[in-house]
Enzyme design. Structure first.
Site, mmCIF file in Angstrom:
data_model
loop_
_atom_site.group_PDB
_atom_site.id
_atom_site.type_symbol
_atom_site.label_atom_id
_atom_site.label_comp_id
_atom_site.label_asym_id
_atom_site.label_seq_id
_atom_site.Cartn_x
_atom_site.Cartn_y
_atom_site.Cartn_z
ATOM 1 N N THR A 1 -36.688 26.027 -10.974
ATOM 2 C CA THR A 1 -36.747 26.527 -9.931
ATOM 3 C C THR A 1 -36.215 25.942 -8.724
ATOM 4 O OG1 THR A 1 -39.197 26.945 -10.359
ATOM 5 C CG2 THR A 1 -38.569 27.446 -8.229
ATOM 6 N N GLY B 1 -47.690 27.616 -13.504
ATOM 7 C CA GLY B 1 -47.811 26.635 -12.598
ATOM 8 C C GLY B 1 -47.345 27.236 -11.232
ATOM 9 N N ASP B 2 -47.789 26.497 -10.064
ATOM 10 C CA ASP B 2 -47.337 26.831 -8.836
ATOM 11 C C ASP B 2 -47.857 25.574 -8.025
ATOM 12 O OD1 ASP B 2 -46.130 29.097 -7.085
ATOM 13 O OD2 ASP B 2 -47.598 28.310 -5.645
ATOM 14 N N ASN C 1 -42.191 19.667 -7.370
ATOM 15 C CA ASN C 1 -41.330 19.784 -8.435
ATOM 16 C C ASN C 1 -40.114 20.555 -8.065
ATOM 17 O OD1 ASN C 1 -41.121 20.122 -11.440
ATOM 18 N ND2 ASN C 1 -41.217 22.238 -10.973
ATOM 19 N N LYS D 1 -50.303 36.823 -10.084
ATOM 20 C CA LYS D 1 -50.581 35.537 -9.289
ATOM 21 C C LYS D 1 -52.007 35.327 -9.363
ATOM 22 C CE LYS D 1 -48.210 32.447 -7.511
ATOM 23 N NZ LYS D 1 -46.299 31.995 -7.417
ATOM 24 N N SER E 1 -39.429 30.647 -17.409
ATOM 25 C CA SER E 1 -40.970 31.093 -18.004
ATOM 26 C C SER E 1 -40.477 32.199 -18.975
ATOM 27 C CB SER E 1 -41.840 31.569 -16.962
ATOM 28 O OG SER E 1 -42.394 30.284 -16.206
ATOM 29 N N LYS F 1 -46.800 38.566 -14.542
ATOM 30 C CA LYS F 1 -46.434 37.013 -14.930
ATOM 31 C C LYS F 1 -46.298 36.521 -13.360
ATOM 32 C CE LYS F 1 -44.528 33.741 -17.086
ATOM 33 N NZ LYS F 1 -45.572 32.908 -16.592
ATOM 34 N N LYS G 1 -39.425 39.701 -7.350
ATOM 35 C CA LYS G 1 -38.602 38.625 -7.899
ATOM 36 C C LYS G 1 -38.526 38.734 -9.345
ATOM 37 C CE LYS G 1 -40.708 34.520 -7.005
ATOM 38 N NZ LYS G 1 -41.377 33.055 -6.766
ATOM 39 N N GLN H 1 -43.716 38.430 -6.206
ATOM 40 C CA GLN H 1 -43.504 38.007 -7.561
ATOM 41 C C GLN H 1 -43.024 39.388 -8.138
ATOM 42 O OE1 GLN H 1 -44.764 34.791 -8.590
ATOM 43 N NE2 GLN H 1 -43.059 34.983 -10.034
HETATM 44 N N1 GLU Z 1 -44.872 29.956 -9.364
HETATM 45 C C1 GLU Z 1 -43.626 30.214 -9.768
HETATM 46 C C2 GLU Z 1 -42.964 31.087 -8.949
HETATM 47 O O1 GLU Z 1 -43.583 31.210 -7.703
HETATM 48 C C3 GLU Z 1 -43.384 30.499 -11.090
HETATM 49 C C4 GLU Z 1 -44.170 31.580 -12.012
HETATM 50 C C5 GLU Z 1 -43.916 31.456 -13.491
HETATM 51 O O2 GLU Z 1 -43.282 30.740 -14.005
HETATM 52 O O3 GLU Z 1 -44.684 32.548 -13.903
HETATM 53 O O4 GLU Z 1 -42.456 32.078 -9.093
#
Ligand code: GLU
Length: 445
Positions: free
Chosen positions: A210, A165-166, A241, A126, A377, A90, A114, A111
């Site tokens: 976020t 997204g990012d 965002n 990612k 998410s 994810k 996190k 990630q």
């Molecule tokens: N891009 C965001 C992050 O850095 C969200 C990733 C997601 O929702 O999968 O955590």
């Protein structure tokens, strides 16, 4: 750094030449693991550290597309499926000209921990491309997204890998990618992407999550000192965002955000940011921060230095990696800043983090402080799986609960390993041990 950990780091540098952001992200995590491994040596057995720094799978592909003038462009696409111990890979997709394998790998590595901190059963991954959506028409963005998804579709799925997204990827891009995925698969797998539109499987609060989470994390850190955000002057960088909804939540909690920025400069609005105007300029018009200043008496645009030159009580870096260096940290500290909560991924350089920690201020690292986005998410995936929809208050209450849990896990881990108040150690130790325990349970895979 301990010997055992140092060796793993050296191997990462040797194997991933030139990928400096990835080296930096690995170094920061491994550095924290000294006290964890001293207390629990089994975490260094079975090549667990060597396995955790090596992505399970790395996909790199050609993305050809045709612009409005008929010219053919070739971009490079990436998806790094880093770790699936806790659930499907994810993590977001970033479309930005700076994107390369090292940047996607650093983001994928962050990630993993996190996502573990969110406790939502999600692995780490990612992806993205060096495509620059700025100045491109909707039709060009659509053709790019369709070409990108044509390859990506064979690697993802609701139980396999769930992108979102990012930077450079918002609702528009997710829509074009979802449309192409559905067409290729002849299957309405709502749970294959998150950050979807509300009419086709998206979750309320995902857009805000976020930025909201970053501010909630700052509020929790302040609460440990018996303080709150009420009446505090807040410095925000970025105008995407994350920045916009950090500003919104800070205002709701009684603080006064006075700055934001993009690549053209930063804006100081001492009267407090006019959020409606900022949303109009950035979300509706896709304009520049200068457009805000033109319509807002009293606001000024500064095109030299950085937003961190402005004195304030709280700093929320919400732009991009390494945007806040050692000099900027020293300037912030001189200006009286006592709280930093990272909305972006790895926005503070190692020198800046060191300066904040030496000064003893509250410092919330991105992998904890910005986890609200990916946590929501996971809530979107949960709603998709149950074919249900929650109202705003329900989704926001869940986000608030998750952020409080992340904060408390960091505090508890920092205490357990002898460094109370050290949120860097706390986040890394808590995230790592959750992933490591499950990797051990799954055997050598
Ligand atoms: N891009 C965001 C992050 O850095 C969200 C990733 C997601 O929702 O999968 O955590």
């Amino acid at each position: 750094m301990q010997d055992v950990v140092e060796k793993v780091y050296e191997q990462v540098v040797a194997r991933n030449r030139g990928e400096v952001e990835f080296h930096q992200a690995v170094h920061e995590v491994l550095e924290s693991l000294g006290p964890v491994i001293a207390k629990h040596p089994h975490y260094a057995e079975g090549a667990l550290l060597e396995r955790i720094v090596e992505p399970e799978r790395q996909i790199m592909f050609r993305v050809p597309w045709v612009d409005d003038a008929g010219q053919v462009h070739v971009n490079r696409g990436f998806r790094i499926e880093f770790n699936s111990a806790l659930g499907p890979y994810k993590g977001g997709l970033r479309f930005h000209p700076s994107v390369n394998a090292g940047i996607i790998k650093f983001l994928g590595f962050e990630q993993i921990f996190k996502n573990a901190l969110t406790a939502q059963g999600i692995g780490g991954g990612k992806g993205g491309s060096d495509f620059d959506p700025h100045g491109r028409s909707d039709a060009e963005v659509m053709r790019f997204c369709q070409s990108f998804m044509t390859e990506l579709a064979r690697h993802i799925g609701p139980s396999t890998d769930v992108p979102a997204g990012d930077i450079g990827v918002g609702g528009r891009e997710i829509g074009y990618m979802f449309g192409q995925y559905k067409r290729l698969r002849n299957s309405y797998d709502a749970g294959v992407l998150t950050g979807k539109g509300l009419a086709w499987g998206g979750s309320l609060v995902r857009t805000e999550a976020t930025g909201y989470g970053t501010v909630l994390f700052a509020q929790s850190m302040l609460a440990t000192k018996g303080e709150s955000l009420e009446g505090k002057k807040v410095l925000v960088s970025g105008a995407g965002n994350v920045a916009i909804y950090a500003i919104e939540k800070a205002q709701q909690l009684g603080a006064t955000p006075i700055t934001f920025s993009d690549s053209s400069g930063y804006v100081v609005d001492e009267a407090g940011v006019d959020l409606e105007l900022l949303k109009q300029v950035k979300e509706v018009e896709r304009g520049r921060v200068a457009d805000y200043v033109e319509r807002r008496p009293g606001a000024r645009l500064v095109t030299s230095g950085s937003v961190w030159d402005v004195p304030g009580d709280v700093a929320l870096p919400c732009a991009t990696q390494n945007e806040l260096d050692g000099d900027a940290a020293a300037t912030l500290l001189r200006g009286g800043c006592g709280v930093v909560s990272e909305g972006a991924n790895m926005p503070s350089t190692p020198e800046a983090v060191e300066a904040f920690q030496k000064a003893g201020i509250l410092f919330g690292p991105g992998k904890a402080a910005n986890a609200g986005g990916v946590a929501t998410s996971a809530l979107e995936m949960e709603q998709n799986a149950g074919r249900t929809r929650w109202d705003f208050a329900t989704a926001e209450a869940k986000l608030t609960g998750i952020m409080a849990d992340i904060h408390d896990s960091c505090v508890a881990a920092a205490e357990e390993y002898g460094r109370p108040g050290d949120y860097v150690l706390g986040a890394n130790a808590a995230g790592f041990t959750r992933v490591a325990d499950v990797m051990i349970a799954h055997g050598i895979v």
